[in-house]
Design a protein around this motif. Sequence first.
Motif, short mmCIF file in Angstrom:
data_model
loop_
_atom_site.label_atom_id
_atom_site.label_comp_id
_atom_site.label_asym_id
_atom_site.label_seq_id
_atom_site.Cartn_x
_atom_site.Cartn_y
_atom_site.Cartn_z
N ALA A 33 0.85 -1.19 0.00
CA ALA A 33 0.00 0.00 0.00
C ALA A 33 0.89 1.24 0.00
N ASN A 34 0.52 2.22 -0.83
CA ASN A 34 1.33 3.43 -0.95
C ASN A 34 0.51 4.69 -0.68
N SER A 35 -0.76 4.54 -0.28
CA SER A 35 -1.61 5.70 0.02
C SER A 35 -2.58 5.30 1.13
N TRP A 36 -3.24 6.32 1.70
CA TRP A 36 -4.21 6.05 2.75
C TRP A 36 -5.32 5.14 2.23
N ARG A 37 -5.80 5.43 1.03
CA ARG A 37 -6.88 4.62 0.45
C ARG A 37 -6.44 3.17 0.29
N GLU A 38 -5.24 2.96 -0.20
CA GLU A 38 -4.73 1.60 -0.37
C GLU A 38 -4.53 0.90 0.97
N LEU A 39 -4.16 1.66 1.99
CA LEU A 39 -3.99 1.10 3.33
C LEU A 39 -5.33 0.58 3.86
N GLY A 44 -9.40 -3.72 4.84
CA GLY A 44 -10.76 -4.18 4.53
C GLY A 44 -10.79 -5.51 3.82
N LYS A 45 -9.79 -5.78 3.00
CA LYS A 45 -9.76 -7.03 2.25
C LYS A 45 -9.47 -8.24 3.14
N CYS A 46 -8.83 -8.04 4.25
CA CYS A 46 -8.45 -9.20 5.06
C CYS A 46 -9.40 -9.46 6.22
N ILE A 47 -10.44 -8.67 6.37
CA ILE A 47 -11.39 -8.87 7.47
C ILE A 47 -12.60 -9.65 6.96
N GLN A 48 -12.99 -10.64 7.73
CA GLN A 48 -14.18 -11.42 7.44
C GLN A 48 -15.19 -11.13 8.55
N THR A 49 -16.35 -10.60 8.18
CA THR A 49 -17.36 -10.26 9.16
C THR A 49 -18.17 -11.50 9.54
N PRO A 50 -18.40 -11.71 10.82
CA PRO A 50 -19.21 -12.85 11.25
C PRO A 50 -20.63 -12.77 10.69
N THR A 51 -21.19 -13.90 10.31
CA THR A 51 -22.54 -13.93 9.75
C THR A 51 -23.61 -13.87 10.81
N SER A 52 -23.26 -14.11 12.05
CA SER A 52 -24.28 -14.15 13.11
C SER A 52 -24.64 -12.77 13.64
N ALA A 53 -23.96 -11.74 13.24
CA ALA A 53 -24.19 -10.42 13.82
C ALA A 53 -24.59 -9.39 12.77
N ILE A 107 3.12 -2.33 3.48
CA ILE A 107 3.09 -0.92 3.12
C ILE A 107 4.47 -0.46 2.66
N THR A 108 4.48 0.62 1.89
CA THR A 108 5.75 1.16 1.42
C THR A 108 6.44 1.93 2.54
N LYS A 109 7.72 2.18 2.35
CA LYS A 109 8.50 2.91 3.34
C LYS A 109 7.94 4.33 3.53
N GLY A 110 7.53 4.95 2.44
CA GLY A 110 6.98 6.31 2.51
C GLY A 110 5.68 6.36 3.29
N LEU A 111 4.78 5.43 3.03
CA LEU A 111 3.52 5.39 3.76
C LEU A 111 3.78 5.02 5.22
#
Length: 133
Positions: A33-39, A44-53, A107-111
């Motif tokens: 990731a090199n920007s806030w949006r990419e971060l 968001g891509k690695c989170i799995q939301t529980p189906t029970s809630a 993430i990149t060194k700059g970010l």
Amino acid sequence: MKRIGRSKTAPICMVVVLTSTFLGASSADSAPANSWRELYTAVGKCIQTPTSAIGSEITVVFSIKRDGSLLGKPRISYAKLLGDTNTQKRFVADIFAALGKCFPLNITKGLGGAVAGRPLSFRIVARPPEIST
């Protein structure tokens, strides 16, 4: 960054609406990731939301180090939890477990220099999966 009161700073925040399905590969599998949006997209891509809630919301505040690893423990700044007590506890535990699997972020060194030590606020809203027609 906006100052609040004497010494508190407002966390950088992004709202992420997650469905009950897995959203993608971990951030380690993609380009850094090199920007806030990419971060925020990587988290968001690695989170799995529980189906029970379905209908529950939680905002988690955390900080990361320059290398993308977690700095300290994440904390809850807002929660709207639906269901019985066990369902609520399981939802919160599942969110923290999913967040733990996200780190270290790629993430990149700059970010890394830009985000190191800053409070990041991540809002998770569990919604039912969309039905394609």
